[in-house]
Design an enzyme around this catalytic site. Structure first.
Site, mmCIF file in Angstrom:
data_model
loop_
_atom_site.group_PDB
_atom_site.id
_atom_site.type_symbol
_atom_site.label_atom_id
_atom_site.label_comp_id
_atom_site.label_asym_id
_atom_site.label_seq_id
_atom_site.Cartn_x
_atom_site.Cartn_y
_atom_site.Cartn_z
ATOM 1 N N ASP A 76 -6.179 14.876 34.612
ATOM 2 C CA ASP A 76 -6.905 14.708 35.875
ATOM 3 C C ASP A 76 -8.272 15.372 35.857
ATOM 4 O OD1 ASP A 76 -4.517 13.500 36.886
ATOM 5 O OD2 ASP A 76 -3.713 15.515 37.137
ATOM 6 N N LYS A 127 -11.652 11.870 33.266
ATOM 7 C CA LYS A 127 -12.071 11.162 32.037
ATOM 8 C C LYS A 127 -12.575 9.763 32.370
ATOM 9 C CE LYS A 127 -7.736 11.846 30.654
ATOM 10 N NZ LYS A 127 -7.195 12.969 31.406
ATOM 11 N N GLY A 154 -2.961 8.169 35.531
ATOM 12 C CA GLY A 154 -3.507 7.361 36.606
ATOM 13 C C GLY A 154 -4.924 7.757 36.896
ATOM 14 N N HIS A 155 -5.780 6.791 37.080
ATOM 15 C CA HIS A 155 -7.065 7.142 37.635
ATOM 16 C C HIS A 155 -7.613 6.050 38.517
ATOM 17 C CE1 HIS A 155 -8.626 5.412 33.849
ATOM 18 N NE2 HIS A 155 -9.520 4.945 34.674
ATOM 19 N N GLN A 176 -3.528 11.939 29.784
ATOM 20 C CA GLN A 176 -3.058 13.321 29.913
ATOM 21 C C GLN A 176 -4.111 14.236 29.267
ATOM 22 O OE1 GLN A 176 -0.533 10.886 28.681
ATOM 23 N NE2 GLN A 176 -0.270 10.575 30.850
HETATM 24 P P1 IMP Z 1 5.891 13.218 32.055
HETATM 25 O O1 IMP Z 1 4.701 12.826 31.258
HETATM 26 O O2 IMP Z 1 6.173 12.294 33.202
HETATM 27 O O3 IMP Z 1 7.102 13.456 31.208
HETATM 28 O O4 IMP Z 1 5.577 14.636 32.742
HETATM 29 C C1 IMP Z 1 5.437 15.831 31.994
HETATM 30 C C2 IMP Z 1 4.346 16.718 32.569
HETATM 31 O O5 IMP Z 1 3.088 16.123 32.335
HETATM 32 C C3 IMP Z 1 4.461 16.928 34.079
HETATM 33 O O6 IMP Z 1 4.006 18.223 34.390
HETATM 34 C C4 IMP Z 1 3.477 15.898 34.626
HETATM 35 O O7 IMP Z 1 2.993 16.244 35.905
HETATM 36 C C5 IMP Z 1 2.380 15.963 33.563
HETATM 37 N N1 IMP Z 1 1.577 14.732 33.462
HETATM 38 C C6 IMP Z 1 1.913 13.573 32.862
HETATM 39 N N2 IMP Z 1 0.912 12.689 32.950
HETATM 40 C C7 IMP Z 1 -0.095 13.292 33.584
HETATM 41 C C8 IMP Z 1 -1.419 12.894 33.939
HETATM 42 O O8 IMP Z 1 -1.894 11.789 33.676
HETATM 43 N N3 IMP Z 1 -2.160 13.829 34.610
HETATM 44 C C9 IMP Z 1 -1.686 15.083 34.892
HETATM 45 N N4 IMP Z 1 -0.468 15.492 34.565
HETATM 46 C C10 IMP Z 1 0.331 14.614 33.912
#
Ligand code: IMP
Length: 428
Positions: free
Chosen positions: A17, A20, A44-45, A225
């Site tokens: 977040d 990017k 997500g963006h 991420q």
């Molecule tokens: P998962 O990717 O759903 O397994 O989540 C694992 C961790 O990564 C959690 O803390 C999520 O909130 C974080 N996370 C996954 N994708 C994103 C993203 O695009 N932005 C911010 N945090 C993310």
């Protein structure tokens, strides 16, 4: 050395977040191939185009450039239902998705992955706070070699493969969850998804490698991420399940590490995090609340309020070295400038042995024994939302930018001064 296409990679240096998407959007009009390399619809963006708001999750941002080939890359995990919804929404709003390609090597997310994600979060004592999109279980099936790749959607044996995995999963679910899977529905749905995806499925590595040979072309690798969420180098286990680093970007695109030309690392002027895990510079207080409100820090995918705190130079330097970062983007300069004073962490005081370190440990238990050491800055930048050159910024803002440059040895190329695409300074 043979000259090749320009390859620019954009990646987050903190917990995701970072914004990017805005750098990707800025570069997008001149891109020939854009690759969303790893991760899934956990990302997500939001993109605002001609007053219309689009929330992208797995779709590469280059989809808005009709001349570019937009690729969902080798290291992604694809929830077909969610992707079809994304495609249909874009089509319904007049966006041509004809140049979308989905890598044959990407893996499929099945409904049982989403169930497992939810069940596991419920059972855990220390929850991760996942997005509940089935990301971790899909990647663990991939590593366990019971994942199903997108390429199987083109095979006459697709149904057989699904049934075999469901048999294995069925045993697991009946034994451990007392909840048999509805195999007939899964098979029916996934055969339909396979028919839908057929025109999009391709050997995307071949496409990227061909374009790479052309010195006139521009390839964009879009990170998802961020560094501190990387499965290996992040604060395990409070991480996502994919390779979020530059290594994941090259592998997701299907090129070699030396093919990367510019690696842009994106940060915010402060830091934010969703999900659980230790956040050493977190401001779980009025300041954090103020930053959240001023910066609109709520998740695009889950809507969760983001935890906010001060930026951390140790984390930035760690991420710069892991990703061979060549330029920086600092977003939300306008937001931090609305505070009277703000801080940045320059090192940690540690207990055993007593002393000071500037190494980011990436182990929560170690970090919990550290105390952040801060450098303080003056805020009150005034309204900088219309600044378009660095000279338009007040001295306090420039001081902060120069400090980050000096401390990291990397120049700042992009500065975000507001939420709109054009509210960005590009330093030449
Ligand atoms: P998962 O990717 O759903 O397994 O989540 C694992 C961790 O990564 C959690 O803390 C999520 O909130 C974080 N996370 C996954 N994708 C994103 C993203 O695009 N932005 C911010 N945090 C993310």
């Amino acid at each position: 050395m043979i000259e090749k296409a320009n390859v620019t990679a954009v990646m987050g240096l903190n917990w995701g977040d970072e914004g990017k998407g805005r750098v990707v959007e800025y570069l997008s009009p001149n891109v020939d191939v854009g690759v969303r390399c790893s991760g899934g619809n956990n990302a997500g963006h939001t993109i605002v185009r001609d007053g219309q708001k689009f929330a992208l999750h797995l779709m590469p941002s280059t989809i808005f450039n009709p001349k570019a080939i937009s690729i969902i890359g080798n290291l992604t995990v694809v929830d077909p239902k969610a992707l079809i919804e994304e495609i249909e929404e874009l089509k319904g709003r007049g966006i041509d998705v004809g140049n979308l390609k989905i890598s044959k090597k990407a893996h499929l997310i099945f409904p049982y992955h989403i169930l497992e994600d939810k069940n596991m979060e419920d059972l855990r004592v220390n929850q991760i706070g996942t997005t509940l999109k089935g990301i971790g279980p899909a990647y663990s099936d991939k590593t366990n070699r019971i994942g199903i790749r997108i390429s199987e959607m083109l095979s006459p044996d697709f149904e057989k493969k699904i049934r075999e995995v469901i048999r294995l999963k069925g045993i697991y679910f009946v034994d451990h969850m007392q909840k048999p899977l509805d195999s007939e529905k899964i098979v029916k749905d996934y055969l339909e998804y396979a028919a839908y995806f057929k025109p999009y499925i391709a050997d995307t590595t071949e496409i990227v490698q061909q374009v790479l040979e052309d010195v006139e072309k521009n390839i964009l690798l879009e990170g998802a991420q961020a560094t501190l969420l990387d499965l290996d180098m992040g604060n395990y286990p409070m991480v996502t399940s994919s390779d979020t680093l530059a290594t994941g970007l090259v592998k997701g695109a299907g090129i070699g590490p030396l093919d990367m030309t510019n690696n842009c690392g994106v940060i915010k002027a402060y830091m934010s995090k969703v999900g659980e895990g230790y956040f050493i510079t977190e401001q779980d207080n009025e300041i954090g609340d103020k930053i959240r409100e001023l910066g609109g820090e709520y998740g695009t995918t889950t809507g969760r309020p983001r935890r906010c705190g001060w930026q951390d130079l140790c984390a930035i330097r760690y991420a710069i070295s892991l990703n061979s970062i060549t330029e920086l983007c600092i977003n939300h300069m306008d937001t931090i400038g609305k505070l009277e004073r703000f801080k940045i962490c320059v090192g940690y005081e540690k207990q055993e042995p007593r002393g000071v370190t500037s190494q980011y440990p990436a182990y929560d238990d170690v970090m919990k024994t550290y105390m952040p050491i801060y450098e303080e800055f003056e805020g009150n930048f005034g309204d900088i939302s219309s600044a378009r050159t660095i000279e338009d910024l007040p001295e306090n803002a420039i001081k902060y930018i120069r400090f980050i440059e000096e401390q990291t040895g990397v120049l700042v190329k992009y500065i975000g001064v507001g939420p709109e695409s054009e509210q960005m300074i590009v330093v030449n």
